[in-house]
Design a protein around this motif. Structure first.
Motif, short mmCIF file in Angstrom:
data_model
loop_
_atom_site.label_atom_id
_atom_site.label_comp_id
_atom_site.label_asym_id
_atom_site.label_seq_id
_atom_site.Cartn_x
_atom_site.Cartn_y
_atom_site.Cartn_z
N VAL A 268 58.19 -3.72 -40.46
CA VAL A 268 57.28 -2.57 -40.37
C VAL A 268 56.00 -2.89 -41.14
O VAL A 268 55.95 -3.81 -41.94
N ASP A 269 54.99 -2.10 -40.87
CA ASP A 269 53.72 -2.30 -41.56
C ASP A 269 53.33 -1.15 -42.48
O ASP A 269 52.38 -1.27 -43.24
N THR A 270 54.05 -0.05 -42.40
CA THR A 270 53.73 1.08 -43.26
C THR A 270 55.01 1.72 -43.80
O THR A 270 56.08 1.63 -43.18
N VAL A 271 54.88 2.37 -44.93
CA VAL A 271 56.01 3.11 -45.50
C VAL A 271 56.41 4.25 -44.57
O VAL A 271 57.59 4.58 -44.44
N GLU A 272 55.45 4.82 -43.87
CA GLU A 272 55.74 5.91 -42.94
C GLU A 272 56.71 5.46 -41.84
O GLU A 272 57.58 6.22 -41.42
#
Length: 78
Positions: free
Chosen positions: A67-71
């Motif tokens: 993934v690229d974001t914590v979201e």
């Protein structure tokens, strides 16, 4: 969740994989944060551990979720 790091991060990641594969830990996703950072490591796993030396089954790679974001992590665990 593993963020970009150094040797300690790789050590912890390998230990986590060992625990998963030997059933000492419940099966779960391993989130790798920052696809650009982890791309070469995952390719290395495939080329070296899975293909060349065959010391890991290809299904080990199924544990990883890049993934690229914590979201993105939050959306997948909640």
């Amino acid at each position: 969740i593993y963020a970009p790091g150094g040797m300690g991060t790789m050590d912890e990641l390998m230990e986590n994989l060992t625990l998963l594969k030997t059933n000492y830990q419940a099966k779960k996703k391993i989130f790798l944060l920052d696809s650009k950072f982890w791309a070469k490591e995952l390719e290395w796993f495939k080329e070296v551990f899975v293909s060349k030396y065959e010391v890991m089954d290809a299904d080990v790679l199924d544990y990883f979720k890049v993934v690229d974001t914590v979201e993105e992590v939050m959306n997948q665990v909640s």
